[in-house]
Motif scaffolding. Structure first.
Motif, PDB file in Angstrom:
ATOM      1  N   PHE A 169       0.834  -1.211   0.000  1.00  0.00           N
ATOM      2  CA  PHE A 169       0.000   0.000   0.000  1.00  0.00           C
ATOM      3  C   PHE A 169       0.868   1.261   0.000  1.00  0.00           C
ATOM      4  O   PHE A 169       1.868   1.333   0.713  1.00  0.00           O
ATOM      5  N   VAL A 210      -7.732   1.372  -1.833  1.00  0.00           N
ATOM      6  CA  VAL A 210      -8.327   0.856  -0.604  1.00  0.00           C
ATOM      7  C   VAL A 210      -8.860   2.045   0.179  1.00  0.00           C
ATOM      8  O   VAL A 210      -8.113   2.970   0.491  1.00  0.00           O
ATOM      9  N   THR A 211     -10.153   2.020   0.474  1.00  0.00           N
ATOM     10  CA  THR A 211     -10.747   3.130   1.228  1.00  0.00           C
ATOM     11  C   THR A 211     -11.255   2.686   2.592  1.00  0.00           C
ATOM     12  O   THR A 211     -11.588   3.513   3.431  1.00  0.00           O
ATOM     13  N   ILE A 212     -11.322   1.355   2.795  1.00  0.00           N
ATOM     14  CA  ILE A 212     -11.834   0.833   4.061  1.00  0.00           C
ATOM     15  C   ILE A 212     -10.818  -0.130   4.653  1.00  0.00           C
ATOM     16  O   ILE A 212     -10.305  -1.010   3.953  1.00  0.00           O
ATOM     17  N   GLY A 213     -10.503   0.071   5.931  1.00  0.00           N
ATOM     18  CA  GLY A 213      -9.579  -0.829   6.624  1.00  0.00           C
ATOM     19  C   GLY A 213     -10.116  -1.160   7.993  1.00  0.00           C
ATOM     20  O   GLY A 213     -10.512  -0.247   8.725  1.00  0.00           O
ATOM     21  N   GLY A 214     -10.183  -2.459   8.328  1.00  0.00           N
ATOM     22  CA  GLY A 214     -10.687  -2.843   9.644  1.00  0.00           C
ATOM     23  C   GLY A 214     -12.080  -2.321   9.901  1.00  0.00           C
ATOM     24  O   GLY A 214     -12.422  -1.954  11.020  1.00  0.00           O
ATOM     25  N   GLY A 215     -12.905  -2.262   8.846  1.00  0.00           N
ATOM     26  CA  GLY A 215     -14.294  -1.859   9.020  1.00  0.00           C
ATOM     27  C   GLY A 215     -14.520  -0.358   9.035  1.00  0.00           C
ATOM     28  O   GLY A 215     -15.661   0.097   9.086  1.00  0.00           O
ATOM     29  N   PRO A 241     -13.510  -8.334  10.588  1.00  0.00           N
ATOM     30  CA  PRO A 241     -12.987  -7.130  11.257  1.00  0.00           C
ATOM     31  C   PRO A 241     -11.595  -6.728  10.772  1.00  0.00           C
ATOM     32  O   PRO A 241     -11.130  -5.645  11.088  1.00  0.00           O
ATOM     33  N   GLU A 242     -10.941  -7.600  10.024  1.00  0.00           N
ATOM     34  CA  GLU A 242      -9.531  -7.362   9.679  1.00  0.00           C
ATOM     35  C   GLU A 242      -9.328  -7.023   8.219  1.00  0.00           C
ATOM     36  O   GLU A 242      -8.211  -7.033   7.724  1.00  0.00           O
ATOM     37  N   LEU A 243     -10.399  -6.735   7.477  1.00  0.00           N
ATOM     38  CA  LEU A 243     -10.244  -6.628   6.029  1.00  0.00           C
ATOM     39  C   LEU A 243      -9.846  -5.234   5.548  1.00  0.00           C
ATOM     40  O   LEU A 243     -10.292  -4.224   6.069  1.00  0.00           O
ATOM     41  N   ALA A 244      -9.001  -5.229   4.502  1.00  0.00           N
ATOM     42  CA  ALA A 244      -8.757  -4.018   3.725  1.00  0.00           C
ATOM     43  C   ALA A 244      -9.570  -4.174   2.452  1.00  0.00           C
ATOM     44  O   ALA A 244      -9.523  -5.227   1.802  1.00  0.00           O
ATOM     45  N   VAL A 245     -10.332  -3.145   2.096  1.00  0.00           N
ATOM     46  CA  VAL A 245     -11.290  -3.273   1.008  1.00  0.00           C
ATOM     47  C   VAL A 245     -11.032  -2.239  -0.088  1.00  0.00           C
ATOM     48  O   VAL A 245     -10.947  -1.035   0.189  1.00  0.00           O
ATOM     49  N   VAL A 257      -8.765  -7.334  -0.130  1.00  0.00           N
ATOM     50  CA  VAL A 257      -7.368  -7.731  -0.301  1.00  0.00           C
ATOM     51  C   VAL A 257      -7.185  -8.998   0.536  1.00  0.00           C
ATOM     52  O   VAL A 257      -7.471  -8.989   1.734  1.00  0.00           O
ATOM     53  N   ARG A 258      -6.723 -10.081  -0.101  1.00  0.00           N
ATOM     54  CA  ARG A 258      -6.775 -11.393   0.568  1.00  0.00           C
ATOM     55  C   ARG A 258      -6.169 -11.376   1.963  1.00  0.00           C
ATOM     56  O   ARG A 258      -5.024 -10.950   2.132  1.00  0.00           O
ATOM     57  N   VAL A 294      -3.009  -9.442   3.732  1.00  0.00           N
ATOM     58  CA  VAL A 294      -3.258  -8.224   4.522  1.00  0.00           C
ATOM     59  C   VAL A 294      -4.332  -8.494   5.571  1.00  0.00           C
ATOM     60  O   VAL A 294      -5.393  -9.025   5.254  1.00  0.00           O
ATOM     61  N   TRP A 304      -5.977  -6.250   8.791  1.00  0.00           N
ATOM     62  CA  TRP A 304      -5.962  -4.946   9.455  1.00  0.00           C
ATOM     63  C   TRP A 304      -5.860  -5.138  10.953  1.00  0.00           C
ATOM     64  O   TRP A 304      -6.854  -5.181  11.647  1.00  0.00           O
TER      65      TRP A 304
END
Lengths: 483, 483
Positions: free
Chosen positions: A70, A93-98, B88-92, B107-108, B140, B142
């Motif tokens: 990133f 990526v605009t969203i991380g950890g919700g 809860p841990e995702l980067a989107v 992101v996987r 990845v 988060w």
């Protein structure tokens, strides 16, 4: 596994390409737009490409490292040309950890920015230079039209990034890496390439000068197979990559970057493939020799497999990449077609007659029909196989070079360019301007490939003028249809 | 490069760890939240780890492939437990090529879903099984609290994914890979590990059963160093991974997954490091031997460097990873500290006296002070170095095992657990329930590590009861503070 062949090249080259990729088990479409799945056979080919390149990078003093996937959006925006070139292709990526991120993160399309930032911390003094770093990584570019290996949203590559004290050293590095790419292409992938400088329009976003190796594919189109960029002080100034010189004065570094990607697999497919499928150069083929046992009954099988085992062991012991195809449910004919499709350079057959005569039947993938076949003694098989693999490697290079050279044309004027543009590469005096390149592209679909280094060494005649527009020429350039 | 030492372990173990990572040049913080830059020295260590694991995967019939970085959000949602564990841990990624995506791409964080989808297309018949695939990739997650190598937003790893005909075969594979991890940890990384099954609470989101190798770090905390999961038919049912069996009936496959990451580097740092810095096991150390020339003037230098060159060449010729530290501007004392910090297993010094006496001075990193030093003849230096590297490798494992074993305690009741929880691992009968694990965690900070396989082989006594809550025990489990 399908026993059907591929679409003939002459019928539809593009369909032929996709057929070969899928049917030779190199890759598959992914369930995500524009992405691919590299299957084990394709990945092993990539591993061999990687190993050969990596060896050359390390031998020239480069070290591998790893930088983050990133990149803060603000980093990209620092270099004006760079962000302009890459912003239409970004995945963000605009969203991380919700949660919504304060600053969006770009999935790296290339890493000059984040590596530039890091170099500014690593480099303090001239003693830290040259800094020679390479990274093996995945990158993402949101491409509109994708094609397996040639242009995919995500691809694998290496990106070299170096920092130097002077312009001259950076330029030397830029050309050294271009030569390493050429050496790999010619001596491992058996693809002759033309080394050249990209025109201003075609250079990397943010570079002072970009260099390329261009290969000719089976349909006479050009493929850019690797690039090397002299970034001048552009990224150094923006990311503050400075060093204290021997006089204790602060200076900006001169940086370079260079890359080769999984696109190289596409080059290998298109430079060598034929209507029977893939043809792989022995030096990077995952399987160099396939051994097919031939028998009709249990008694024959026992005799044949005994010899097959002995021959296989002796070849594997000297690290020849051999595969015994002992699948029970398939006929030898099916297997022959299957391994031809997958491009294995040399096929060995051992049947009951060979057991009796102490022989082995060989078939070369690079020479079709009877001419490529021979019966050899089992004795001395290691030397025979090594010699043949070597011959095939050189034969494939020779064949590709003959084909390439027959389709390079020097043209005097625009009419000449138009005549060859659809069926080869045109070499001509070129002004290097955007207007001219746009016009040629629109009218002939050919694009400016490069100013070949070898053909622009001598000083050009004072009256050298662009074959298309008649303005003063920058040098001789190749134009061709290209991927 | 800094000549200052690291914070002593006894003063602040956590600070000691970070100091060692940064000062030994393994990694650096990235300008992106929770990410790291793996520096050349750290990356070379990772390359050595990769090579040793990859060799073992290939020797057991696995093939490498590559699957896409991006996973459609809908894929993750198919397996209920899986999405609950990872969401809860995702980067989107929500923007691609300048436009808002219709379906966001994750992101996987791991690839069971996209690989499950692919396997459903690759597997048709029992002849396609077992399907044994591995992927080397970045992933990845988060994470809220990150720490270099141990828990970073992006990390590098391998993830194995296999499909089988029966539960038994999947279970066999799950345990085979756990043993490969153990073999690597013990014989390459010199870290004794405990193989065990995770409790239901600690298992992978979507698995039937998860197995782990747990290592003891220098502060007696536990670190999960690798995991292997029997996924049952959970992913096969959701992604429709089916095969036609020998009776021509459709069956769901049984799948597994298993992974080791760059966290392994953190394990090596913490299992072996001391107050002088890193200590690397010779078998995976980027530099196994550092050779420091010692001289006071040009005349001495010429004599010394002649011998240094000869000795270095002879060791490099047998592929010992040797580095000559010929930096001019630094004192030998500085260099000694520097290479101790970077954990090089063996140091060689050659000075004028050594030239005269035909000797070499050696210092082992694993044995501090005079005891670890010796003067050896130049003659036979290859054999001497090979023997010493071997001794160091085994010595480090022995040392780690002695330390570990001294800090494993079997406890009878909760009081016993409380006594040891802060200063070692507690082995006790455990009910395996969430309530009990939560209570222990809250009251002692120790978490359930695993039910060790070796200690749960025999049938347990009928009256075995949880040491904490008194309910019937599932088996004996380790509890410890953990990363």
């Amino acid at each position: 596994m399908s026993q059907q062949g591929v679409t003939p090249q002459s019928e539809d080259y593009s369909k032929w390409y996709t057929d070969v990729v899928l049917k030779s088990n190199l890759a598959d479409y992914a369930p995500v737009r524009g992405c691919m799945i590299i299957k084990p056979y394709g990945y092993e080919l990539w591993e061999n490409i990687k190993a050969e390149l990596d060896k050359r990078f390390k031998a020239t003093g480069h070290q591998n490292a790893y930088f983050p996937l990133f990149i803060p959006m603000s980093f990209l925006q620092k270099e004006a040309e760079h962000v302009e070139g890459f912003s239409p292709e970004l995945a963000v990526v605009t969203i991380g950890g919700g949660e919504k991120l304060e600053e969006p993160l770009v999935v790296r399309p290339t890493s000059e920015t984040v590596i530039g930032h890091t170099f500014s911390q690593w480099v303090q003094s001239y003693r830290d230079l040259p800094l020679l770093i390479n990274q093996w990584a995945n990158v993402v570019r949101w491409e509109m039209r994708t094609r397996l290996f040639l242009r995919t949203t995500e691809f694998l590559w290496q990106e070299g990034h170096t920092a130097h004290e002077t312009y001259e050293e950076a330029q030397e590095e830029t050309l050294r890496m271009l030569e390493i790419y050429e050496d790999f292409a010619v001596n491992e992938a058996a693809i002759p390439v033309i080394k050249g400088r990209k025109s201003n329009q075609e250079k990397f976003a943010g570079a002072d000068a970009s260099y390329t190796i261009e290969g000719m594919m089976g349909n006479k189109w050009a493929l850019q197979m690797g690039t090397s960029h002299n970034l001048g002080q552009n990224f150094a100034r923006v990311f503050d990559i400075k060093y204290l010189d021997k006089k204790n004065e602060q200076q900006y570094c001169w940086t370079t970057s260079w890359g080769v990607s999984t696109r190289m697999v596409g080059a290998i497919i298109m430079a060598h493939g034929d209507d029977k499928g893939l043809r792989l150069p022995p030096r990077i083929a995952p399987i160099q020799v396939v051994l097919v046992p031939i028998y009709k009954n249990e008694e024959e099988k026992a005799r044949v497999m005994h010899v097959v085992g002995r021959v296989a062991d002796s070849l594997l012991a000297v690290r020849i990449r051999l595969h015994v195809d002992d699948r029970e449910e398939l006929t030898p004919g099916f297997k022959f077609n299957d391994w031809e499709m997958r491009g294995v350079p040399l096929r060995m057959e051992i049947g009951p007659k060979d057991v009796t005569n102490e022989t082995i039947a060989l078939a070369r993938r690079d020479i079709p029909g009877k001419e490529g076949k021979q019966i050899v003694p089992q004795e001395g098989i290691i030397a025979t196989v090594m010699r043949l693999l070597n011959e095939i490697q050189h034969g494939m290079l020779r064949q590709a070079r003959t084909f390439r050279d027959a389709n390079l044309h020097e043209v005097e004027d625009y009419e000449g360019l138009k005549r060859v543009a659809d069926d080869g590469w045109a070499l001509m005096w070129h002004c290097g301007t955007a207007e001219c390149e746009r016009r040629v592209q629109e009218e002939t679909k050919a694009s400016s490939r490069c100013f070949p280094l070898d053909l622009n060494k001598e000083e050009k005649p004072k009256d050298a003028r662009c074959a298309v527009c008649g303005k003063p020429a920058q040098g001789k350039a190749y134009f061709a249809r290209a991927y």
